[in-house]
Motif scaffolding. Structure first.
Motif, PDB file in Angstrom:
ATOM      1  N   UNK A  26       0.816  -1.200   0.000  1.00 14.05           N
ATOM      2  CA  UNK A  26       0.000   0.000   0.000  1.00 14.05           C
ATOM      3  C   UNK A  26       0.859   1.264   0.000  1.00 14.05           C
ATOM      4  N   UNK A  62       0.252   5.756  -0.490  1.00 10.44           N
ATOM      5  CA  UNK A  62      -0.783   6.795  -0.405  1.00 10.44           C
ATOM      6  C   UNK A  62      -0.185   8.163  -0.757  1.00 10.44           C
ATOM      7  N   UNK A  78      -4.712   6.415  -3.460  1.00 12.18           N
ATOM      8  CA  UNK A  78      -3.872   5.393  -2.864  1.00 12.18           C
ATOM      9  C   UNK A  78      -3.723   4.229  -3.842  1.00 12.18           C
ATOM     10  N   UNK A 106       2.036   1.732   3.988  1.00 16.69           N
ATOM     11  CA  UNK A 106       1.494   0.976   5.110  1.00 16.69           C
ATOM     12  C   UNK A 106       2.354  -0.255   5.308  1.00 16.69           C
ATOM     13  N   UNK A 149       1.393  -2.482  11.363  1.00 19.05           N
ATOM     14  CA  UNK A 149       0.379  -2.355  10.309  1.00 19.05           C
ATOM     15  C   UNK A 149      -0.242  -0.972  10.267  1.00 19.05           C
ATOM     16  N   UNK A 150       0.555   0.047  10.157  1.00 13.93           N
ATOM     17  CA  UNK A 150       0.019   1.389  10.082  1.00 13.93           C
ATOM     18  C   UNK A 150       0.847   2.187   9.092  1.00 13.93           C
ATOM     19  N   UNK A 151       0.464   3.441   8.903  1.00 10.40           N
ATOM     20  CA  UNK A 151       1.075   4.245   7.862  1.00 10.40           C
ATOM     21  C   UNK A 151       2.244   5.075   8.376  1.00 10.40           C
TER      22      UNK A 151
END
Lengths: 113, 113
Positions: A31, A33, A48, A94, A100-102
């Protein structure tokens, strides 16, 4: 900056010209963004990507397009820049796993005259 | 439905005091609430995050309090230090999938020595 680079870091352009901003990651995350940051609005999602050639719109996608031909690169294009697109643009990735975060890149400051 | 409202816009706290920033959300599908810290000229950096299965999460001097029924969450900075002076953003999203973050408007925190 979580292995994220953005280029250019600063750009001044004129209304009506095309502009492409590049985000490059070194960690092979799925991922990616693009956000823009404006006073009083926090950060707002533009587009994204969830894989090579897989992209989707965010909250403020009008006037922007994106492309992702390689896992590591995510490009944001302003086809015909307007003064309302003067902003600071941040790329994010991500990470997977427990966190598991941005995580955000250093940003590109774009001024459209 | 997508909004996250953050207050105050700016906050001045004396060194050693407690800084409190509040956020409220509308979308009941949100189940992940990160806080980001941003210094001038830098990208936002993840500070601490919470899932709604707990009402509080503490990491060092930083604590998130979460009230699911009121759809509110807050950041508490204990023993605030001048180095904590920065802009803080709350955010909310659904943890699974694309994780499209919706940000609050930001709080500029100044810690006076």
């Amino acid at each position: 900056d979580a292995g994220i680079t953005q280029s250019p870091r600063h750009k001044v352009t004129e209304t009506g010209t095309p502009v492409t901003l590049r985000c490059h990651q070194t960690e092979n995350h799925r991922y990616m963004y693009w956000y823009r940051q404006d006073p009083g609005h926090g950060l707002r999602l533009i587009h994204y990507s969830y894989g090579v050639k897989d992209t989707d719109k965010g909250e403020v996608s009008d006037g922007y397009s994106v492309s992702r031909s390689k896992t590591e690169d995510f490009l944001l294009t302003l086809e015909s820049a307007t003064s309302s697109q003067t902003s600071v643009y941040f790329c994010a990735i991500k990470r997977g796993g427990v966190t598991d975060t941005q995580y955000f890149g250093p940003g590109t400051r774009l001024t459209v005259l | 439905q997508q909004q996250v409202k953050q207050s105050p816009q700016s906050l001045i706290v004396q060194k050693g005091g407690i800084s409190i920033i509040n956020c409220a959300y509308e979308n009941t599908a949100f189940d992940y609430f990160p806080w980001y810290q941003q210094f001038p000229g830098k990208g936002p950096a993840l500070l601490i995050a919470i899932r709604p299965d707990v009402s509080e999460k503490k990491e060092g001097r930083f604590t998130i309090s979460f009230n699911k029924s009121a759809k509110q969450f807050s950041l508490h900075i204990m023993d605030s230090q001048p180095g904590d002076s920065a802009t803080y953003f709350c955010a909310a999203t659904s943890f699974q999938g694309a994780q499209k973050l919706v940000f609050g408007q930001g709080t500029r925190l100044t810690i006076n020595p």
